[in-house]
Design a protein around this motif. Structure first.
Motif, PDB file in Angstrom:
ATOM      1  N   GLU A   1      20.900  -4.786  -0.019  1.00 21.17           N
ATOM      2  CA  GLU A   1      20.258  -4.580  -0.819  1.00 21.17           C
ATOM      3  C   GLU A   1      19.240  -4.162   0.836  1.00 21.17           C
ATOM      4  O   GLU A   1      18.803  -4.099   1.100  1.00 21.17           O
ATOM      5  N   THR A   2      18.120  -3.319  -0.233  1.00 16.58           N
ATOM      6  CA  THR A   2      17.470  -1.997   0.593  1.00 16.58           C
ATOM      7  C   THR A   2      16.272  -2.656  -0.306  1.00 16.58           C
ATOM      8  O   THR A   2      16.014  -2.680  -1.334  1.00 16.58           O
ATOM      9  N   GLY A   3      15.228  -2.186   0.753  1.00 17.92           N
ATOM     10  CA  GLY A   3      13.148  -2.697  -0.317  1.00 17.92           C
ATOM     11  C   GLY A   3      12.730  -1.358   0.655  1.00 17.92           C
ATOM     12  O   GLY A   3      13.080  -1.561   1.718  1.00 17.92           O
ATOM     13  N   LEU A   4      11.345  -1.416   0.128  1.00 13.05           N
ATOM     14  CA  LEU A   4       9.887  -1.311   0.801  1.00 13.05           C
ATOM     15  C   LEU A   4       9.199  -2.347   0.745  1.00 13.05           C
ATOM     16  O   LEU A   4       9.316  -2.952  -0.900  1.00 13.05           O
ATOM     17  N   ALA A   5       8.127  -2.562   1.978  1.00 11.49           N
ATOM     18  CA  ALA A   5       7.403  -3.696   1.788  1.00 11.49           C
ATOM     19  C   ALA A   5       6.463  -3.437   0.356  1.00 11.49           C
ATOM     20  O   ALA A   5       5.387  -4.379   0.162  1.00 11.49           O
TER      21      ALA A   5
ATOM     22  N   PRO B   1       2.232  -6.124   2.282  1.00 10.82           N
ATOM     23  CA  PRO B   1       1.776  -6.817   2.044  1.00 10.82           C
ATOM     24  C   PRO B   1       1.367  -7.860   2.575  1.00 10.82           C
ATOM     25  O   PRO B   1       0.871  -9.155   2.871  1.00 10.82           O
ATOM     26  N   ALA B   2      -0.020  -7.361   3.348  1.00  4.91           N
ATOM     27  CA  ALA B   2      -0.956  -7.507   3.568  1.00  4.91           C
ATOM     28  C   ALA B   2      -1.816  -8.154   2.623  1.00  4.91           C
ATOM     29  O   ALA B   2      -2.784  -8.648   2.601  1.00  4.91           O
ATOM     30  N   ASN B   3      -1.664  -8.096   1.453  1.00  2.24           N
ATOM     31  CA  ASN B   3      -2.599  -8.166   0.311  1.00  2.24           C
ATOM     32  C   ASN B   3      -2.033  -9.750  -0.546  1.00  2.24           C
ATOM     33  O   ASN B   3      -2.742 -10.454  -0.731  1.00  2.24           O
ATOM     34  N   ALA B   4      -0.653 -10.096  -0.152  1.00  2.05           N
ATOM     35  CA  ALA B   4       0.169 -11.180  -0.299  1.00  2.05           C
ATOM     36  C   ALA B   4      -0.556 -12.588   0.486  1.00  2.05           C
ATOM     37  O   ALA B   4      -1.035 -13.605   0.632  1.00  2.05           O
ATOM     38  N   ILE B   5      -0.937 -11.684   1.976  1.00  2.00           N
ATOM     39  CA  ILE B   5      -1.328 -12.798   2.586  1.00  2.00           C
ATOM     40  C   ILE B   5      -2.958 -13.157   2.514  1.00  2.00           C
ATOM     41  O   ILE B   5      -3.632 -14.258   2.225  1.00  2.00           O
ATOM     42  N   ALA B   6      -3.794 -11.909   1.486  1.00  2.00           N
ATOM     43  CA  ALA B   6      -5.101 -12.128   1.354  1.00  2.00           C
ATOM     44  C   ALA B   6      -4.937 -12.827  -0.220  1.00  2.00           C
ATOM     45  O   ALA B   6      -5.729 -13.593  -0.481  1.00  2.00           O
ATOM     46  N   TRP B   7      -3.151 -12.687  -0.718  1.00  2.00           N
ATOM     47  CA  TRP B   7      -3.615 -13.751  -1.488  1.00  2.00           C
ATOM     48  C   TRP B   7      -3.833 -15.515  -1.256  1.00  2.00           C
ATOM     49  O   TRP B   7      -4.027 -15.759  -1.718  1.00  2.00           O
TER      50      TRP B   7
ATOM     51  N   ASP C   1       1.347   1.402  12.351  1.00  2.00           N
ATOM     52  CA  ASP C   1       1.489   1.605  11.492  1.00  2.00           C
ATOM     53  C   ASP C   1       0.380   1.588  10.817  1.00  2.00           C
ATOM     54  O   ASP C   1       0.306   0.439  10.039  1.00  2.00           O
ATOM     55  N   ILE C   2       0.175   2.561  10.133  1.00  2.00           N
ATOM     56  CA  ILE C   2      -1.442   2.176   8.766  1.00  2.00           C
ATOM     57  C   ILE C   2      -1.254   1.790   7.502  1.00  2.00           C
ATOM     58  O   ILE C   2      -1.801   1.477   6.545  1.00  2.00           O
ATOM     59  N   ASN C   3       0.492   2.486   7.432  1.00  2.00           N
ATOM     60  CA  ASN C   3       0.557   2.287   6.053  1.00  2.00           C
ATOM     61  C   ASN C   3       1.778   1.300   6.458  1.00  2.00           C
ATOM     62  O   ASN C   3       2.924   1.705   5.770  1.00  2.00           O
ATOM     63  N   GLN C   4       1.636   0.351   6.537  1.00  2.00           N
ATOM     64  CA  GLN C   4       3.001  -1.031   5.874  1.00  2.00           C
ATOM     65  C   GLN C   4       3.622  -1.439   5.010  1.00  2.00           C
ATOM     66  O   GLN C   4       4.745  -1.002   4.651  1.00  2.00           O
ATOM     67  N   ALA C   5       3.021  -0.845   3.931  1.00  2.00           N
ATOM     68  CA  ALA C   5       3.439  -0.815   2.467  1.00  2.00           C
ATOM     69  C   ALA C   5       4.742   0.391   2.455  1.00  2.00           C
ATOM     70  O   ALA C   5       6.043  -0.010   1.972  1.00  2.00           O
ATOM     71  N   ARG C   6       5.264   1.377   3.637  1.00  2.37           N
ATOM     72  CA  ARG C   6       5.547   1.994   3.064  1.00  2.37           C
ATOM     73  C   ARG C   6       7.072   1.634   4.173  1.00  2.37           C
ATOM     74  O   ARG C   6       8.437   2.544   4.625  1.00  2.37           O
ATOM     75  N   ILE C   7       7.570   0.816   5.166  1.00  3.29           N
ATOM     76  CA  ILE C   7       7.612  -0.071   5.958  1.00  3.29           C
ATOM     77  C   ILE C   7       9.303  -0.103   5.274  1.00  3.29           C
ATOM     78  O   ILE C   7       8.685  -0.938   4.191  1.00  3.29           O
TER      79      ILE C   7
ATOM     80  N   ASP D   1      -9.270  -7.555   5.586  1.00  4.13           N
ATOM     81  CA  ASP D   1      -9.974  -8.840   6.820  1.00  4.13           C
ATOM     82  C   ASP D   1      -8.468  -9.733   6.786  1.00  4.13           C
ATOM     83  O   ASP D   1      -8.248  -9.672   8.087  1.00  4.13           O
ATOM     84  N   VAL D   2      -7.592  -9.839   6.388  1.00  2.04           N
ATOM     85  CA  VAL D   2      -6.281  -9.441   6.738  1.00  2.04           C
ATOM     86  C   VAL D   2      -5.519  -9.070   8.176  1.00  2.04           C
ATOM     87  O   VAL D   2      -5.359  -9.521   9.095  1.00  2.04           O
ATOM     88  N   LEU D   3      -5.531  -7.212   7.572  1.00  2.21           N
ATOM     89  CA  LEU D   3      -5.705  -6.636   9.088  1.00  2.21           C
ATOM     90  C   LEU D   3      -5.986  -6.553  10.243  1.00  2.21           C
ATOM     91  O   LEU D   3      -5.910  -6.681  11.315  1.00  2.21           O
ATOM     92  N   ARG D   4      -7.520  -7.154  10.103  1.00  5.61           N
ATOM     93  CA  ARG D   4      -8.428  -7.723  10.930  1.00  5.61           C
ATOM     94  C   ARG D   4      -8.332  -8.847  11.630  1.00  5.61           C
ATOM     95  O   ARG D   4      -7.954  -8.993  12.971  1.00  5.61           O
ATOM     96  N   ALA D   5      -7.604  -9.641  11.039  1.00  4.85           N
ATOM     97  CA  ALA D   5      -7.354 -11.142  11.604  1.00  4.85           C
ATOM     98  C   ALA D   5      -5.962 -11.619  12.402  1.00  4.85           C
ATOM     99  O   ALA D   5      -5.785 -12.145  13.046  1.00  4.85           O
ATOM    100  N   THR D   6      -5.108 -10.365  12.184  1.00  8.23           N
ATOM    101  CA  THR D   6      -3.290 -10.378  12.617  1.00  8.23           C
ATOM    102  C   THR D   6      -2.902  -9.669  14.148  1.00  8.23           C
ATOM    103  O   THR D   6      -3.982  -8.684  14.435  1.00  8.23           O
ATOM    104  N   GLU D   7      -3.036 -10.472  14.540  1.00  8.18           N
ATOM    105  CA  GLU D   7      -2.470 -10.005  16.265  1.00  8.18           C
ATOM    106  C   GLU D   7      -0.784  -9.289  16.282  1.00  8.18           C
ATOM    107  O   GLU D   7      -1.588  -8.223  16.780  1.00  8.18           O
ATOM    108  N   TYR D   8       0.028  -9.415  15.112  1.00 11.75           N
ATOM    109  CA  TYR D   8       0.903  -8.872  15.152  1.00 11.75           C
ATOM    110  C   TYR D   8       1.514  -9.191  14.269  1.00 11.75           C
ATOM    111  O   TYR D   8       1.691 -10.146  13.089  1.00 11.75           O
TER     112      TYR D   8
END
Length: 271
Positions: free
Chosen positions: A202-206, A213-219, A184-190, A127-134
């Protein structure tokens, strides 16, 4: 027992006045024992109403404590959230004037901008990805409004204190190269790297943000639905940091490098 409405308003005014004076208050969990998470969100909402009455407008929301490491450190098992006000959004490359924030720290993350309203309950990643413009890279600037360690008792502030003080949110810098959710259908790997004065801190992955990260928006959509609220089209939603916060000192220049998605920069001015 919930705090009386009058007490909620009083605490919100205290935070607003201290914020204007760039002063830091004692943790409210110390001065008001028994204050709850729901009380914290009530205080935050009342504080936001004060800002709106002063002419600010809400342009989005930030989500915090989305990583296991940060939740463990704060002794909580879910994220928190706060509001983004229009006068706290900076252009890429901005110089942050001195004295705007108290003990500022920097985090890097992905920002989602909605093209349509997003409602809970039962909102999902899809739902988050469908509602996201960018989506675009972002730097979040954390601001301390309450003491991290109480100056009288030596006790640490808690997640409730953070929520009262707008989940630690201070400012936002957007930049990099905006991209569509379908690009990028796998934003988790960004991945992202936070550089201070040209050196990687510091470094990190989404993926560190609730697995995606879309799970956070859904939450957030589901959490706000419980309060009868909806995420609105056009809002900026900060999904949560990839990294531990990096202290920002006067004179520091920060770069959030997201590889092919570009970078975000800001400088904390000396004067």
């Amino acid at each position: 027992m919930a705090l009386p409405k009058a007490e909620v308003q009083t605490l919100a005014r205290r935070i607003a006045v201290a914020d204007e004076a760039r002063e830091v208050l004692r943790p409210l969990t110390i001065t008001h024992p028994g204050i709850t998470l729901e009380d914290g969100y009530a205080v935050q909402s009342a504080w936001a109403d004060i800002k709106l009455a002063q002419g600010a407008s809400i342009v989005g929301h930030k989500i915090g404590l989305t990583s296991k490491a940060m939740q463990s450190q704060s002794v909580v098992d879910e994220p928190d959230y706060g509001v983004i006000l229009d006068d706290t959004v900076y252009e890429n490359g901005s110089a942050i004037p001195p004295g705007v924030f108290h003990s500022p720290r920097v985090e890097i993350e992905l920002a989602f901008v909605l093209k349509s309203d997003l409602r809970g309950p039962r909102c999902t990643l899809f739902d988050v990805l469908r509602a996201t413009e960018y989506i675009c890279p972002a730097i979040e600037i954390l601001n301390s409004r309450l003491e991290k360690i109480d100056s009288v008792t030596g006790q640490k502030r808690t997640i409730v204190d953070s929520i009262c003080a707008n989940a630690g949110y201070g400012g936002l810098v957007l930049g990099g190269r905006p991209f569509l959710p379908t690009e990028d259908i796998n934003q988790a790997r960004i991945g992202g790297a936070c550089l201070r004065n040209g050196e990687i801190e510091e470094t990190g992955l989404a993926a560190g943000v609730l697995g995606h990260p879309a799970n956070a928006i859904a939450w957030l959509a589901n959490k706000m639905a419980a309060h009868g609220a909806t995420l609105k089209a056009g809002e900026i939603l900060l999904s949560g940091s990839f990294i531990r916060p990096v202290p920002a000192r006067p004179g520091d220049t920060f770069q959030a490098d997201f590889g092919r998605y570009g970078s975000v920069n800001c400088h904390f001015s000396l004067n």
